[in-house]
Motif scaffolding. Structure first.
Motif, PDB file in Angstrom:
ATOM      1  N   TYR A  96       6.424 -14.795 -13.988  1.00 14.15           N
ATOM      2  CA  TYR A  96       5.745 -13.419 -14.599  1.00 14.15           C
ATOM      3  C   TYR A  96       6.689 -12.111 -14.949  1.00 14.15           C
ATOM      4  N   ASP A  97       6.419 -11.848 -16.114  1.00 10.03           N
ATOM      5  CA  ASP A  97       7.517 -10.801 -16.579  1.00 10.03           C
ATOM      6  C   ASP A  97       7.264  -9.474 -15.785  1.00 10.03           C
ATOM      7  N   LEU A  98       6.181  -9.497 -15.109  1.00 10.57           N
ATOM      8  CA  LEU A  98       6.084  -7.851 -14.427  1.00 10.57           C
ATOM      9  C   LEU A  98       5.143  -8.249 -13.382  1.00 10.57           C
ATOM     10  N   ILE A  99       5.332  -7.581 -12.056  1.00  7.98           N
ATOM     11  CA  ILE A  99       4.915  -7.876 -10.988  1.00  7.98           C
ATOM     12  C   ILE A  99       4.728  -6.387 -10.399  1.00  7.98           C
ATOM     13  N   GLU A 100       3.416  -5.853 -10.143  1.00  8.15           N
ATOM     14  CA  GLU A 100       3.362  -4.595  -9.499  1.00  8.15           C
ATOM     15  C   GLU A 100       3.434  -4.695  -8.003  1.00  8.15           C
ATOM     16  N   GLU A 101       4.320  -4.032  -7.287  1.00  4.06           N
ATOM     17  CA  GLU A 101       4.251  -4.474  -5.734  1.00  4.06           C
ATOM     18  C   GLU A 101       4.172  -3.143  -4.931  1.00  4.06           C
ATOM     19  N   ASN A 102       3.355  -2.933  -4.184  1.00  6.73           N
ATOM     20  CA  ASN A 102       2.905  -1.775  -3.555  1.00  6.73           C
ATOM     21  C   ASN A 102       3.261  -1.848  -1.759  1.00  6.73           C
ATOM     22  N   LEU A 103       3.901  -0.895  -1.505  1.00  4.90           N
ATOM     23  CA  LEU A 103       4.140  -0.722   0.031  1.00  4.90           C
ATOM     24  C   LEU A 103       3.062  -0.008   0.318  1.00  4.90           C
ATOM     25  N   ILE A 104       2.360  -0.773   1.447  1.00  7.56           N
ATOM     26  CA  ILE A 104       1.146   0.107   2.203  1.00  7.56           C
ATOM     27  C   ILE A 104       1.464  -0.022   3.624  1.00  7.56           C
ATOM     28  N   ARG A 105       0.812   1.051   4.399  1.00 10.92           N
ATOM     29  CA  ARG A 105       0.960   1.369   5.831  1.00 10.92           C
ATOM     30  C   ARG A 105      -0.120   1.542   6.476  1.00 10.92           C
ATOM     31  N   LYS A 106      -0.281   1.221   7.647  1.00 13.84           N
ATOM     32  CA  LYS A 106      -1.498   1.549   8.476  1.00 13.84           C
ATOM     33  C   LYS A 106      -0.883   2.657   9.489  1.00 13.84           C
ATOM     34  N   PRO A 107      -1.620   4.076   9.412  1.00 15.58           N
ATOM     35  CA  PRO A 107      -0.798   4.680  10.322  1.00 15.58           C
ATOM     36  C   PRO A 107      -1.290   4.452  11.551  1.00 15.58           C
ATOM     37  N   ASN A 108      -0.316   4.652  12.595  1.00 18.08           N
ATOM     38  CA  ASN A 108      -0.563   4.447  14.160  1.00 18.08           C
ATOM     39  C   ASN A 108      -1.080   5.942  14.590  1.00 18.08           C
ATOM     40  N   VAL A 109      -2.649   5.743  15.020  1.00 23.51           N
ATOM     41  CA  VAL A 109      -3.055   7.002  15.333  1.00 23.51           C
ATOM     42  C   VAL A 109      -2.702   7.478  16.713  1.00 23.51           C
ATOM     43  N   ASN A 110      -2.113   6.875  17.552  1.00 22.57           N
ATOM     44  CA  ASN A 110      -1.641   7.166  18.691  1.00 22.57           C
ATOM     45  C   ASN A 110      -0.134   7.964  18.499  1.00 22.57           C
TER      46      ASN A 110
END
Lengths: 252, 305
Positions: free
Chosen positions: B102-116
Motif C-alpha cells: 500500500y502506497d500510503l497508510i494513515e496511522e492514528n495513535l489513540i488513547r483512552k484516558p485513565n479517569v482515576n
C-alpha cells in the motif's frame, strides 16, 4: 544464661542475613549441562532452540557470548542467586574447544562474602549425589581382589576386605563422581552424548580491594575419541528426568 | 514470543451482509498473539484486509461507498469506546497480509484516558491504521482495503523481542565463527598458513585426528584454468601443500575463500576424494557461497565417517 541466649540469637540472625537462596540450582545445573553438551557437539541450531525454550537471552560483549536466563515469571527475589554464563573458546585437549564460565550472583549485588560463596557451593552440591562411576562397579568388569563383594542390587554393592571384614565400603552408582585422575579431583558428570564426561570446577575469586568474592564455576566437556559413532545428546529426554541419577548413563 | 493465525472468508454469497449485492472477493484476518495456547492468549494486533472485484454486477463506486462505510464504522466504534485520537501520521509502502504494498497508510495513535489519574496519564494506547490500494489504478479490477488495530505497549514489547532475536543471532554467530579462541572473520585472508591452522583447530574441535606435520606450505601461485586452489599432498599425512591462484583469490568473496580452502584441506588433511565428504568435496566451486552453506557443508565433511 540470658546473655548466652542473646548471643545465640544474634549470631543466628547474622547468619540469616548472609544466607543465600538459590531455588533454581538443580534446574540451572541441568541446563548448564545441556548447553555445554550442545556446544561440545557443535549443535548451534539445537542450542538456539534450547535457549528460546528455556528463556535465555544472549549478548555478545568484547567478543564473548553471554547467556542469561530471562525471569519471565518474575519469580526471582532480590536475594536469589542466578547465573550468568559466558561461552568460552580455546579449550585444549582433552577438553573440547567450547566451555562455560558461570558467575553466580544476586540481583543488584554481584559480590558475595566467603560464607555466601560456600553456601552456593553447598546448595549446588546438594542437587546431586556423588557416588561411584558405573564402570567402576564390580558388575561392569572392574576386578576387585582381596574383598568380599555383596551385591544389593545392580547399582549398590558392599565391599568388605577379607582380612578386615568389619571395614565395609559401600559403592553406589552415580553419574556424579570425583575424578581421582585429574588435578584437584573435580566432580565429573558421566552423562549422555558425544563426550567422555563433563567436568565441574568451582572457584572463589577474591575481589582485589574489598573482602568480597565472586563465585564461579567452569563446565568443560572431556573429548571422546570416535565421537562420530556415539549417539548425540538427547535434550528432551535429559530434561524430562527429575533427578540426575534417574538414569545411569554409562549403564548401556 | 508472538504467533500469528490467518483466517480467510470468501465473499461469494449474493447477499453477504455489509457488501454490495453479488459482491465477489475475500476477507483476510491476521491475529498476532503471544504464547502458544490459544485459550490463554493475549491478542495484541488484528489486521484485516478485504478485496472486492468490480464487474458487471458491482461497480467501482459501490465498492468505494462500501469501503467508506466500513472505515467509518471501524473508527466510530473505536472512538465510542472512549478513545481519543492523539496523533495522526502516514506510513509509506506498507506490506499487507496478501503481500500487497500500500502506497500510503494513515496511522492514528489513540488513547483512552485513565479517569482515576489526575495527571492525565493514559494507560491504554492503541494504534489503528487504514489504507486503500489500487483505488485509482486502471486495468485492475481488485480493490483492497486494509485496517488494523494494535496495542502500542505490546507492539513495543514485540519490537524488543525482535531486537533480542537479532542479538541472539549475533551471539550464536560469535560462537560458530570462533574456534580455539580465534574468530575466523578476523583472520587475514592473505595469510594462508593462519587459515590452514584455523582449519586444523576446527578438525580438533570435531574430534578429527590431526597428524603431526613436517611440511606446511600454503602459497600464492598462478594456476591454470578456473582453479582457485589446488592441494598437492593427498595421502601424505605429514604434509600440507596448497597452492592458491592470487588473482582468482583476490576476486573471491570471504565465504568462497574459506569454502575453497576447506575443500582443498579436505583432500590434504582428511584424505577425501571428490564424492566423499558431501557438498564441500564436490568437484567444482560452482556458486557463490553463503556462511550458512559453509557451516552446513563443513559440518557434514568433518563428521564424514
Amino acid at each position: 544464661m540470658k546473655k548466652l541466649i542473646f548471643l545465640i540469637l544474634l549470631f543466628s540472625s547474622i547468619k540469616v542475613i548472609s544466607q543465600v537462596n538459590y531455588p533454581n540450582a538443580k534446574q540451572d545445573l541441568k541446563e548448564f549441562i545441556v548447553i555445554q553438551s550442545l556446544l561440545a557437539e557443535n549443535r548451534m541450531e539445537d542450542l538456539k532452540a534450547f535457549c528460546v525454550k528455556y528463556n535465555y537471552v544472549t549478548e555478545t560483549k568484547n567478543d564473548e557470548t553471554i547467556f542469561m536466563k530471562f525471569d519471565v515469571d518474575w519469580k526471582i527475589k532480590e536475594n536469589d542467586i542466578h547465573a550468568m554464563i559466558i561461552v568460552k573458546s580455546g579449550g585444549k585437549d582433552p577438553v573440547s574447544d567450547n566451555y562455560l564460565e558461570i558467575y553466580f550472583h544476586r540481583n543488584y549485588n554481584a559480590f558475595l562474602s566467603l560464607d555466601e560463596c560456600k553456601s552456593i557451593e553447598n546448595i549446588i552440591q546438594n542437587t546431586y549425589e556423588i557416588g561411584t562411576l558405573y564402570t567402576l562397579l564390580p558388575n561392569s568388569g572392574t576386578e576387585y581382589t582381596g574383598v568380599n563383594i555383596e551385591e544389593i542390587d545392580r547399582y549398590n554393592f558392599i565391599l568388605s576386605p577379607i582380612k578386615n571384614p568389619d571395614k565395609k565400603v559401600y559403592l553406589k552408582a552415580s553419574n556424579f563422581y570425583r575424578n581421582e585422575f585429574m588435578s584437584g579431583n573435580p566432580v565429573c558428570f558421566a552423562g549422555p552424548g558425544k563426550n567422555m564426561g563433563i567436568i565441574l570446577k568451582d572457584f572463589y575469586d577474591k575481589h582485589k580491594v574489598e573482602e568480597k568474592y565472586v563465585y564461579k564455576m567452569a563446565i568443560l566437556s572431556l573429548k571422546l575419541i570416535d565421537a562420530v559413532y556415539k549417539e548425540k545428546f538427547n535434550v528432551d529426554f535429559f530434561m524430562s528426568l527429575k533427578n540426575f541419577n534417574d538414569r545411569i548413563w554409562f549403564d548401556k | 514470543m508472538s504467533n500469528i493465525i490467518i483466517l480467510n472468508k470468501n465473499i461469494d454469497n449474493p447477499y453477504d451482509e455489509g457488501f454490495p449485492d453479488y459482491s465477489v472477493g475475500h476477507i483476510y484476518k491476521k491475529y498476532f498473539f503471544t504464547g502458544d495456547d490459544l485459550t490463554k492468549t493475549t491478542i495484541w494486533k488484528v489486521e484485516t484486509e478485504i478485496y472486492l472485484t468490480s464487474y458487471g454486477n458491482v461497480s467501482v463506486s459501490q465498492i468505494n461507498n462500501c469501503y467508506k462505510k466500513i472505515k467509518n464504522d471501524f473508527v466510530k466504534k473505536l472512538l465510542n469506546d472512549n478513545y481519543k485520537i492523539i496523533e495522526v501520521s502516514n506510513k509509506l509502502n506498507y506490506k499487507s497480509i496478501l503481500a500487497n504494498y500500500y502506497d500510503l497508510i494513515e496511522e492514528n495513535l489513540i488513547r483512552k484516558p485513565n479517569v482515576n489519574d489526575t495527571e492525565n496519564y493514559y494507560i491504554n494506547q492503541r494504534i489503528y491504521s487504514i489504507g486503500e490500494y489500487n483505488k485509482y489504478e486502471i486495468n485492475n479490477n481488485n480493490y483492497h482495503l486494509t485496517f488494523s488495530i494494535k496495542d502500542k505497549g505490546m507492539a513495543g514489547l514485540q519490537e524488543g523481542i525482535n531486537d533480542m532475536v537479532t542479538s541472539t543471532n549475533k551471539s550464536f554467530d560469535n560462537i560458530r565463527f570462533t574456534i580455539g579462541g580465534q574468530d575466523m572473520r578476523k583472520i587475514n585472508l592473505y595469510d594462508l598458513e593462519a587459515m590452514v591452522k584455523f582449519f586444523l583447530e576446527d578438525c580438533k574441535k570435531s574430534n578429527k585426528k590431526v597428524p603431526e606435520l613436517n611440511t606446511l606450505k600454503a602459497t600464492f601461485e598462478p594456476l591454470q584454468g578456473n582453479l582457485i586452489a589446488l592441494s598437492y599432498a593427498l595421502g601424505d599425512d605429514s604434509s600440507i601443500i596448497i597452492k592458491v591462484d592470487p588473482e582468482k583469490w583476490a576476486n573471491a568473496s570471504i565465504e568462497k575463500k574459506w569454502y575453497v580452502l576447506y575443500h582443498e584441506l579436505g583432500h590434504d588433511v582428511l584424505n577425501l576424494e571428490h564424492g566423499q565428504g558431501g557438498k564441500m568435496m564436490f568437484n567444482f566451486a560452482d556458486k557463490e557461497y553463503s556462511w550458512d552453506d559453509f557451516f552446513k557443508d563443513k559440518e557434514y565433511m568433518l563428521n564424514f565417517k
